[in-house]
Design a protein around this motif. Structure first.
Motif, PDB file in Angstrom:
ATOM      1  N   LEU A 189       0.835  -1.204   0.000  1.00 25.01           N
ATOM      2  CA  LEU A 189       0.000   0.000   0.000  1.00 25.01           C
ATOM      3  C   LEU A 189       0.865   1.248   0.000  1.00 25.01           C
ATOM      4  O   LEU A 189       0.567   2.217  -0.711  1.00 25.01           O
ATOM      5  N   LYS A 190       1.925   1.208   0.772  1.00 24.92           N
ATOM      6  CA  LYS A 190       2.779   2.384   0.903  1.00 24.92           C
ATOM      7  C   LYS A 190       3.346   2.780  -0.457  1.00 24.92           C
ATOM      8  O   LYS A 190       3.176   3.910  -0.905  1.00 24.92           O
ATOM      9  N   ILE A 191       3.989   1.808  -1.105  1.00 25.97           N
ATOM     10  CA  ILE A 191       4.676   2.157  -2.346  1.00 25.97           C
ATOM     11  C   ILE A 191       3.667   2.492  -3.437  1.00 25.97           C
ATOM     12  O   ILE A 191       3.871   3.411  -4.238  1.00 25.97           O
ATOM     13  N   CYS A 192       2.555   1.802  -3.423  1.00 27.05           N
ATOM     14  CA  CYS A 192       1.542   2.077  -4.442  1.00 27.05           C
ATOM     15  C   CYS A 192       0.983   3.482  -4.244  1.00 27.05           C
ATOM     16  O   CYS A 192       0.677   4.174  -5.217  1.00 27.05           O
ATOM     17  N   THR A 193       0.839   3.894  -2.992  1.00 25.72           N
ATOM     18  CA  THR A 193       0.356   5.243  -2.732  1.00 25.72           C
ATOM     19  C   THR A 193       1.328   6.264  -3.306  1.00 25.72           C
ATOM     20  O   THR A 193       0.915   7.207  -3.985  1.00 25.72           O
ATOM     21  N   PHE A 194       2.606   6.051  -3.028  1.00 27.16           N
ATOM     22  CA  PHE A 194       3.607   6.990  -3.549  1.00 27.16           C
ATOM     23  C   PHE A 194       3.555   7.036  -5.067  1.00 27.16           C
ATOM     24  O   PHE A 194       3.588   8.114  -5.674  1.00 27.16           O
ATOM     25  N   ALA A 210       6.265  16.160  -7.259  1.00 33.79           N
ATOM     26  CA  ALA A 210       6.137  14.702  -7.297  1.00 33.79           C
ATOM     27  C   ALA A 210       7.445  14.013  -6.983  1.00 33.79           C
ATOM     28  O   ALA A 210       7.466  12.917  -6.421  1.00 33.79           O
ATOM     29  N   LEU A 211       8.527  14.671  -7.334  1.00 32.01           N
ATOM     30  CA  LEU A 211       9.834  14.010  -7.275  1.00 32.01           C
ATOM     31  C   LEU A 211      10.240  13.497  -5.890  1.00 32.01           C
ATOM     32  O   LEU A 211      10.635  12.326  -5.764  1.00 32.01           O
ATOM     33  N   PRO A 212      10.150  14.314  -4.836  1.00 33.55           N
ATOM     34  CA  PRO A 212      10.626  13.820  -3.531  1.00 33.55           C
ATOM     35  C   PRO A 212       9.921  12.551  -3.075  1.00 33.55           C
ATOM     36  O   PRO A 212      10.578  11.594  -2.610  1.00 33.55           O
ATOM     37  N   GLY A 213       8.622  12.549  -3.217  1.00 34.11           N
ATOM     38  CA  GLY A 213       7.848  11.359  -2.807  1.00 34.11           C
ATOM     39  C   GLY A 213       8.313  10.120  -3.541  1.00 34.11           C
ATOM     40  O   GLY A 213       8.513   9.052  -2.944  1.00 34.11           O
ATOM     41  N   LEU A 214       8.529  10.281  -4.817  1.00 40.58           N
ATOM     42  CA  LEU A 214       8.942   9.133  -5.623  1.00 40.58           C
ATOM     43  C   LEU A 214      10.320   8.659  -5.208  1.00 40.58           C
ATOM     44  O   LEU A 214      10.591   7.458  -5.178  1.00 40.58           O
ATOM     45  N   GLN A 215      11.166   9.614  -4.874  1.00 39.12           N
ATOM     46  CA  GLN A 215      12.520   9.210  -4.500  1.00 39.12           C
ATOM     47  C   GLN A 215      12.534   8.495  -3.162  1.00 39.12           C
ATOM     48  O   GLN A 215      13.276   7.521  -2.987  1.00 39.12           O
ATOM     49  N   THR A 216      11.694   8.937  -2.213  1.00 43.41           N
ATOM     50  CA  THR A 216      11.612   8.173  -0.958  1.00 43.41           C
ATOM     51  C   THR A 216      11.068   6.782  -1.229  1.00 43.41           C
ATOM     52  O   THR A 216      11.517   5.790  -0.636  1.00 43.41           O
ATOM     53  N   ALA A 217      10.091   6.739  -2.120  1.00 46.29           N
ATOM     54  CA  ALA A 217       9.457   5.437  -2.403  1.00 46.29           C
ATOM     55  C   ALA A 217      10.456   4.448  -2.983  1.00 46.29           C
ATOM     56  O   ALA A 217      10.364   3.239  -2.739  1.00 46.29           O
ATOM     57  N   SER A 218      11.428   4.969  -3.727  1.00 49.32           N
ATOM     58  CA  SER A 218      12.348   4.048  -4.411  1.00 49.32           C
ATOM     59  C   SER A 218      13.233   3.277  -3.437  1.00 49.32           C
ATOM     60  O   SER A 218      13.834   2.284  -3.805  1.00 49.32           O
ATOM     61  N   SER A 219      13.272   3.742  -2.184  1.00 48.39           N
ATOM     62  CA  SER A 219      14.095   3.013  -1.221  1.00 48.39           C
ATOM     63  C   SER A 219      13.262   2.093  -0.329  1.00 48.39           C
ATOM     64  O   SER A 219      13.789   1.459   0.573  1.00 48.39           O
ATOM     65  N   LEU A 220      11.963   2.050  -0.566  1.00 47.54           N
ATOM     66  CA  LEU A 220      11.090   1.200   0.259  1.00 47.54           C
ATOM     67  C   LEU A 220      11.234  -0.263  -0.153  1.00 47.54           C
ATOM     68  O   LEU A 220      11.595  -0.558  -1.298  1.00 47.54           O
ATOM     69  N   PRO A 221      10.970  -1.163   0.791  1.00 50.99           N
ATOM     70  CA  PRO A 221      10.966  -2.575   0.395  1.00 50.99           C
ATOM     71  C   PRO A 221       9.709  -2.892  -0.417  1.00 50.99           C
ATOM     72  O   PRO A 221       8.590  -2.634   0.057  1.00 50.99           O
ATOM     73  N   ALA A 222       9.905  -3.392  -1.602  1.00 53.83           N
ATOM     74  CA  ALA A 222       8.751  -3.638  -2.477  1.00 53.83           C
ATOM     75  C   ALA A 222       9.188  -4.528  -3.639  1.00 53.83           C
ATOM     76  O   ALA A 222      10.380  -4.729  -3.852  1.00 53.83           O
ATOM     77  N   TYR A 229       8.996   1.251 -11.280  1.00 51.09           N
ATOM     78  CA  TYR A 229       8.013   2.304 -11.573  1.00 51.09           C
ATOM     79  C   TYR A 229       8.438   3.628 -10.934  1.00 51.09           C
ATOM     80  O   TYR A 229       8.294   4.694 -11.543  1.00 51.09           O
ATOM     81  N   THR A 230       8.915   3.546  -9.691  1.00 53.32           N
ATOM     82  CA  THR A 230       9.298   4.801  -9.033  1.00 53.32           C
ATOM     83  C   THR A 230      10.445   5.471  -9.791  1.00 53.32           C
ATOM     84  O   THR A 230      10.413   6.681 -10.012  1.00 53.32           O
ATOM     85  N   HIS A 231      11.412   4.671 -10.227  1.00 47.03           N
ATOM     86  CA  HIS A 231      12.513   5.239 -11.000  1.00 47.03           C
ATOM     87  C   HIS A 231      12.001   5.837 -12.298  1.00 47.03           C
ATOM     88  O   HIS A 231      12.394   6.932 -12.695  1.00 47.03           O
ATOM     89  N   LEU A 232      11.111   5.114 -12.918  1.00 43.24           N
ATOM     90  CA  LEU A 232      10.557   5.553 -14.196  1.00 43.24           C
ATOM     91  C   LEU A 232       9.857   6.892 -14.034  1.00 43.24           C
ATOM     92  O   LEU A 232      10.065   7.830 -14.823  1.00 43.24           O
ATOM     93  N   LEU A 233       9.044   6.977 -12.977  1.00 42.46           N
ATOM     94  CA  LEU A 233       8.291   8.210 -12.783  1.00 42.46           C
ATOM     95  C   LEU A 233       9.230   9.360 -12.414  1.00 42.46           C
ATOM     96  O   LEU A 233       9.018  10.495 -12.864  1.00 42.46           O
TER      97      LEU A 233
END
Lengths: 616, 856
Positions: A189-194, A210-222, A229-233
């Motif tokens: 849910l966390k990563i999908c939300t981001f 949008a960028l900061p959120g995506l960058q935090t998301a890229s380090s989440l376990p998923a 996707y996070t890198h792509l976005l």
């Protein structure tokens, strides 16, 4: 794997309930493997009634959780949501909190507050997670936004609870099994939300937010796919912020995380195109095509392992449009066209032939019709023909053109009236109109172009007679088109009428000019100079930018002894600056490179000679 | 035959209305596939005219299609699409050609044949290596492409359902759920290429369900892209009235609408309208359920602009249209009540003659209004028409009631139709009359045979009533007086050194009715009690004798073996009944008769008993001619007897055997009354006069020869040879038996005042206890029946031997006591051995036999 032990049939006496008919029977189908009935009837004592037993309530809430997960897996969001809120409402009533807020986030807040630190809190938090999943799946990002802090605190709390209770839970006899581990659900849910929020902001143009959120998301376990996707976005955000190199870096990371992330490849290709790095673009296109031709197993593999696949939670329009990749066929087409246009003719020809073979083959593996559509097939044939001619395979080119001609000839109209399009109508619209309404003009232009290419082929083979025949056929066809200005009679169009590039009229005029020029040049070769002069002059009228016609016209004048005129003609031609938009036209509409050439140094020498004689 | 339409029913697949449209398809060469909307697919060989295979599917079959190489058959039913190899269907027929006339191969579709697990597939189509399925999900049609080699899903398209039309359809006239049509359209430029090697491969792909259109029309309808890629185009005729198409190449994104009929599409076909042209179909025909007919063809040089255009000719025929098919020029369609032919060239040529568009449509409509009737009704499915060598057009149709019919259209029809106007209509009328005549004659013969059957059944009913009345109301009616009765004669015969008792049954039809074909005389033989050795199995034997025609007054005689010597225990009950089988009369229809009853009617005739007396082999008195004639017989007899005596003596010794005896006393007055009465009406041989002199002799004679209960003991010449009042005989087991009848005068002991009563005492003596018992039983039974027929006499009733009765009663009580005693001691097992007990019981029995009572 889910087993049926998860769902024991749980039944409760509800002798003293206010709503004794509150028995829910749900039938769950899960992937066809099993189906089970859940009978969940919830006891909720009246305020003065028997105090509830916490254990029972926990069982009930677990059943609700499991049922909801299954409903969500089957995309029955409203059912799941109803079940969730009803269960929580009852819980609240049981607690004595009669007031129920209608606003969902308010409602959940009160629920969390009233339960405090009781054992049931964890269960309610589980349900809240599911509510979150439903919001995410139904793209209610605003609601999530407003509730985000609480949600993240829920995650924290649940993480703690899960860690604490994991040891005693395994020992206790009454294990309450969940169909989906809440920890994994929370991660998902966390990563999908981001990702969803990032995509939404990106499509709204707020890339920097949008960028900061995506960058935090890229380090989440998923799962890898989601990280990619996070890198792509992030890359898309950077591209949007005109930082192409950083964007490329992100796309590369996305690809490294998940090699099947074709979208990253596609986006990098677009950036290379934007940067004008043709070689890299062609390379990217080639990679993209070969990746697309691989059998697609990613989706099915993911769907099989997860009860709630990420694709279920990421359903927003903005994200799917960001992830859209053109079909393998259209990638192959752009690849071929790029190659042909950028001096890699033989490679381009191979790609064109591959493309045609794929189109003809019965087995169209990996061919998805979504995305940008291919150009119409005659267009493709003509492009391929032109490429073949460039590669000096005139016979093959003629065969392709023959095919177009034989197919379309029967459908050609005797007379076509081309009406003046109002200025505001854009080109695409006109095209669409053409496609709907029989495509008669288009058909005629295709056949004309096919004849033109055949003429070029014969010129290339130095078969002047045949060349003249085919150029004539082309021209005869083209004069059938009449142009109608509003309020005027239909007439043969002339140069001054040509408005925009790329319209049918422009193509028509270009074809006319090219065919006349070709005929003129061929006639020159057979020493029919008068006829040649007429054709070349007419060609220059129809299509002034045609350099070949200009130069050859001068040549003919020279041969006829009209040296001054010849020089004037040459100078005029050289002075004519070619319009920049030639590139946007189809390959087959460009001037042939294969015909007889005039040596420009020789021409300049002649001009000097004439100049000197004049001065003398 | 001109103008007539010959209908030939090939087979019947009885089915009542089903939920889905039935389907009739050619395949595997000359085979015909039938799915009637139920779980079965029938494979019918049109050459052998028989059902070759039945495929049983797990759900209602909606569609089927065969692979291009004719090796596989794809069957769509509710749970998915199944793929079965053709070898499964033909294996049985190939393995045993001699057995080919037997039952068809049966194949049950199981999950191992499941190819695509898509539910609710309504239509199937195979194009090259692509299998297409069309199904309906909630509110949309789903067209899915599968690779036919591994059934991997390639692509899927959906199209929203136009619901309004569908709703009106479900409440419509037919009530049948229309199946969407899936048709593959090829361009004939592709289908008939100039080079021969490619023809073969393409011919293989163009098969049933595939249409071939003239290239111009193909391009006009489906675009230049499809033509360039030489792609086949999928055409869907949907029940919501849409005619959609989807080119396979280049990959399209959605189904495009070609036309909307606004009523369920029943049929889509292609026809060659104009005679010109090298045989390509120039016209696409679509027919709606309510009779809308749409012709789509290309038109050269129309009003403005020139060039080819696609024109649509719409019209209406009288609906509802159940099914249709098309050949080169004609559209055949069935309204359920009639099969009609529409000449498409007429429709389109009338269009050619006129220029104005408004006029055109009206003219076309006029042409559509005059279809020709073929006078074939109830056709619900049609296969594609074929043309045989004689030029006759053959249609294969399926009727509402499941009859597979071949409809042959007359050859001369086209020529006959050429002169237009009045002549034509008269010809049409004549041909129609001819058709009706033919059908009428067929119906007449059917009625005739039905009448025959009815008459037959009437006879059967009459006979049944006759026999049932006999059993139900007048129980006492003796069998001799029944109009249809059975009597029997038991006689010993010797075959292969074995004596056996044969029973000759004679069925006597003295009723006014004829026992016709279909009746069977059934005789069941079962012993009254089983011999101790035979164990528990009730050895009942059944014989049935079908007979052809038994006119009133005729008899039917059958002979059956009753028992071999020394095997059966007597008495034996022989029950005769008449059985009528409806299957013989009605054929297979009898199985469909309502009710749980079997198709046989069984009517009991009479029950006969063959007892010891019948089975006695009377020894001829010595000195008669018989001894000389049958010396050998007697010799073997003697050897047998010797052997028997040896066997027995080895056990216990013959000498020890005592003679058992039992006797019955009958008043001679009764005897003389009854026997004389009987003798006068039965015996016409002159012996009746001598009979009164010796009552005993006549009693013996009666006992041994008469037929109480309808069975006569047939003894060749024996009855003449009764030498005196003593008869020596052998029982079936070979024991010697002596029957003695002597007149005894019994005095009334109590009063003594009356004159002695003259009686006849019949004594049975034998070394075999069984024989004595059996004969005694038989005697009593005979006399019992005699008493029933005896005339009432008031005087005799007075002579009750009261004293004798009392004594008899006392004796009986004592015997009862004795039996109880022995039973008690037997039960406790004290003191008495089993041998002793048997002895005592035997003694009781003998005492019981020695009843001195007199039967008056």
């Amino acid at each position: 794997m889910i087993t049926s032990t998860y769902f024991g049939v749980v039944g409760f006496d509800c002798s003293h309930t206010r709503r004794s008919s509150g028995t829910h029977v749900m039938r769950l189908h899960l992937g066809g493997e099993f189906s089970c009935y859940l009978y969940a009837s919830f006891p909720f004592p009246s305020p003065a009634g028997i105090p509830p037993i916490a254990d029972h309530t926990r069982v009930e809430l677990t059943v609700v959780y499991n049922a909801c997960v299954c409903s969500i897996a089957r995309s029955q969001f409203s059912e799941a949501e109803l079940l969730l809120t009803q269960a929580t409402e009852r819980l609240l009533q049981m607690k004595g909190d009669g007031s129920v807020a209608s606003d969902p986030s308010e409602f959940w807040r009160t629920a969390l507050k009233s339960l405090g630190n009781t054992a049931l809190n964890a269960c309610v938090m589980n349900l809240l997670c599911l509510q979150w999943a439903i919001w995410l799946a139904t793209c209610q990002l605003k609601t999530i936004q407003g509730f985000q802090d609480e949600l993240f605190s829920v995650f924290e709390a649940l993480g703690v609870w899960g860690a604490e209770s994991s040891v005693p839970r395994s020992e206790s006899s009454d294990v309450l099994l969940l169909v989906m581990d809440q920890r994994r659900l929370i991660e998902l849910l966390k990563i999908c939300t981001f990702i969803a929020q990032g995509a939404e902001r990106l499509s709204e143009g707020q890339s920097s937010e949008a960028l900061p959120g995506l960058q935090t998301a890229s380090s989440l376990p998923a799962p890898r796919t989601l990280i990619a996707y996070t890198h792509l976005l992030s890359g898309s955000c950077l591209a949007h912020m005109s930082r192409p190199q950083m964007a490329l870096q992100c796309y590369r990371m996305a690809l490294e995380t998940d090699p099947r992330c074709v979208c990253a490849l596609y986006r990098s290709m677009l950036i290379y195109r934007q940067l004008g790095n043709t070689q890299a673009e062609i390379q990217a296109l080639r990679l993209l095509h070969s990746t697309l031709m691989l059998p697609s197993t990613t989706e099915s593999a993911l769907a099989a392992t997860h009860l709630l696949p990420p694709s279920l939670l990421l359903r927003s329009q903005s994200l799917s449009s960001l992830l859209l990749v053109p079909s393998a066929l259209s990638v192959l087409h752009s690849l071929a066209l790029k190659c042909v246009l950028h001096e890699r003719v033989s490679e381009g020809v191979e790609h064109y032939l591959d493309l045609l073979a794929t189109l003809h083959s019965e087995d169209q593996h990996g061919v998805h019709a979504e995305g940008s559509p291919l150009p119409k097939l005659p267009e493709l044939y003509l492009q391929a023909g032109a490429a073949l001619l460039m590669a000096r395979r005139a016979a093959d080119c003629m065969a392709l053109c023959d095919e177009v001609i034989t197919t379309a000839l029967e459908l050609l109209p005797e007379k076509v009236v081309l009406e003046e399009q109002p200025e505001e109508k854009c080109e695409a619209e006109t095209r669409a109109l053409c496609a709907e309404g029989g495509d008669r003009v288009g058909m005629l232009l295709w056949v004309g172009a096919a004849y033109l290419l055949q003429g070029h082929c014969h010129t290339h083979l130095r078969d002047w007679k045949q060349a003249v025949t085919h150029y004539t056929r082309c021209f005869n066809l083209l004069v059938k088109v009449h142009f109608k200005k509003r309020g005027c009679q239909p007439q043969i169009p002339s140069t001054d009428m040509v408005g925009m590039q790329g319209t049918d009229l422009c193509i028509l005029q270009r074809l006319k000019g090219l065919s006349l020029a070709g005929r003129g040049i061929s006639l020159t070769q057979t020493d029919q100079l008068r006829e040649a002069l007429r054709d070349l002059q007419l060609s220059m009228q129809a299509f002034p930018e045609c350099t070949g016609a200009g130069l050859w016209c001068g040549e003919v004048l020279w041969r006829l002894g009209r040296r001054r005129e010849a020089v004037a003609c040459w100078e005029k031609t050289w002075n004519f600056t070619p319009q920049s938009s030639v590139q946007s036209l189809s390959v087959y509409l460009q001037e042939p490179q294969s015909g007889p050439l005039l040596d420009s140094t020789e021409l300049r020498r002649r001009i000097q000679d004439v100049g000197s004689t004049v001065s003398v | 035959m001109e103008g007539r339409c010959a209908v030939e029913t090939w087979a019947e697949f009885g089915f009542s209305g089903s939920s889905c449209t039935p389907r009739l398809k050619f395949g595997f060469g000359t085979d015909v596939f039938l799915c009637t909307g139920h779980d079965q697919v029938y494979v019918f060989s049109s050459q052998e005219r028989k059902l070759t295979a039945v495929i049983e599917c797990p759900g209602p079959v909606t569609d089927l299609v065969e692979s291009h190489d004719k090796k596989f058959l794809y069957v769509a039913c509710r749970s998915g699409v199944y793929c079965v190899g053709s070898q499964f269907l033909s294996s049985s027929a190939q393995s045993s050609p001699a057995d080919a006339s037997s039952s068809p191969a049966e194949l049950k579709m199981s999950t191992e044949f499941l190819a695509v697990a898509e539910e609710g597939v309504l239509s199937l189509l195979l194009v090259g290596s692509v299998l297409l399925t069309l199904s309906q999900r909630d509110t949309s049609w789903i067209l899915t492409q599968y690779r036919s080699s591994n059934f991997e899903m390639l692509r899927s398209f959906s199209r929203p359902l136009v619901s309004a039309v569908v709703h009106s359809d479900t409440g419509g006239t037919t009530g049948m759920r229309r199946r969407p049509l899936l048709i593959c359209v090829h361009s004939s430029a592709v289908a008939a290429p100039p080079s021969p090697p490619s023809t073969s491969s393409l011919e293989a792909t163009v098969s049933v369900g595939h249409l071939c259109l003239e290239p111009v029309l193909f391009k006009l309808l489906f675009g230049i892209d499809a033509a360039l890629t030489k792609s086949p185009v999928i055409l869907c005729g949907l029940p919501d009235g849409c005619l959609c198409f989807l080119p396979l190449r280049p990959p399209a994104t959605r189904l495009k609408v070609l036309h909307s009929l606004e009523q369920p599409v029943v049929f889509v076909g292609a026809s060659r309208v104009m005679e010109a042209g090298p045989g390509h179909a120039q016209c696409l025909v679509a027919v709606g359920e309510q009779g809308r007919v749409v012709l789509i063809k290309s038109d050269k040089g129309g009003s403005e602009g020139g060039g080819n255009r696609a024109v649509l000719i719409e019209g209406c025929v009288q609906g509802p249209v159940m099914c249709g098919c098309v050949d080169t020029k004609r559209l055949y369609y069935s309204t359920g009540s009639d099969l009609l032919v529409l000449d498409l060239s007429e429709v389109s040529s009338e269009r050619d003659g006129n220029e104005g568009d408004v006029e055109t449509s009206s003219m076309a409509a006029a042409a559509l209004q005059s279809p020709t009737s073929l006078n074939v009704c109830r056709v619900v499915a049609l296969a594609e028409p074929t043309c045989n060598t004689a030029g006759e057009v053959q249609l294969l149709g399926l009727s509402v009631r499941g009859q597979l019919q071949r409809i042959i259209l007359p050859v001369g029809r086209e020529d006959a139709r050429l002169p237009k106007g009045g002549g034509r209509s008269v010809r049409d009328l004549l041909s129609a009359i001819g058709d009706v005549c033919e059908r009428a004659s067929v119906l007449k013969t059917a009625i005739k045979s039905q009448n025959q059957i009815l008459r037959h059944l009437n006879q059967v009913l009459n006979i049944s009533f006759l026999l049932m009345a006999g059993t139900n109301t007048k129980e006492h009616l003796p069998s001799q007086e029944k109009p249809i009765r059975c009597r029997a004669t038991a006689s010993w015969s010797r075959l292969l050194q074995r004596d056996s008792l044969n029973l000759t049954c004679v069925l006597d039809n003295s009723s006014p009715y004829v026992l016709e074909r279909g009746w069977t005389l059934s005789i069941a033989v079962f012993p009254l009690s089983c011999p101790p050795g035979a164990g528990t199995d009730s050895s009942s034997t059944n014989f049935s004798f079908p007979f052809h025609n038994l006119l009133p007054g005729e008899t039917f005689e059958v002979s059956l073996p009753l028992a071999a010597a020394g095997e059966t225990s007597f008495p034996v009950t022989v029950s005769c009944s008449l059985v009528f089988s409806l299957t013989g009369l009605l054929g297979e229809e009898a199985e469909n008769l309502p009710g749980p009853r079997s198709s046989c009617v069984s009517l009991p005739l009479s029950t006969l008993t063959v007892d010891w007396l019948h089975a006695l082999q009377v020894c001829a008195p010595i000195g008669t001619h018989r001894k000389a004639t049958s010396q050998s017989y007697n010799a073997t007899d003697a050897i047998q007897a010797c052997l028997r005596s040896r066997r027995i003596s080895s056990g216990r010794g013959e000498t020890e055997r005592e003679q058992h005896s039992a006797s019955v006393r009958v008043s001679s007055e009764l005897l003389s009354d009854t026997l004389m009465l009987k003798g006068s009406d039965l015996d016409a041989q002159g012996r009746s006069k001598s009979a009164p002199q010796n009552v005993g002799l006549s009693l013996l004679e009666w006992l041994l020869s008469d037929a109480p209960g309808g069975v006569t003991a047939g003894r060749q010449g024996d009855q003449i040879a009764l030498g005196g009042s003593v008869v020596r005989a052998h029982d079936p087991n070979g024991h010697a038996v002596k029957l003695t009848a002597k007149e005894v005068n019994v005095m009334e002991e109590s009063t003594g005042k009356e004159e002695p009563l003259s009686t006849v005492e019949v004594q049975v003596e034998s070394s075999s206890m069984a024989a004595v018992c059996g004969l005694h039983h038989a005697l009593l039974r005979r006399i019992q029946t005699m008493l029933q027929t005896a005339p009432e006499r008031a005087a005799s009733t007075k002579r009750i031997q009261s004293l004798e009765l009392r004594r008899a009663l006392q004796r009986a009580e004592r015997l009862l006591q004795q039996i109880r005693q022995s039973r008690i001691s037997g039960a406790f097992g004290v003191g008495v051995s089993t041998g002793q007990m048997t002895q005592s019981l035997l003694a009781v029995y003998q005492e019981l036999r020695e009843n001195p009572l007199l039967i008056i």
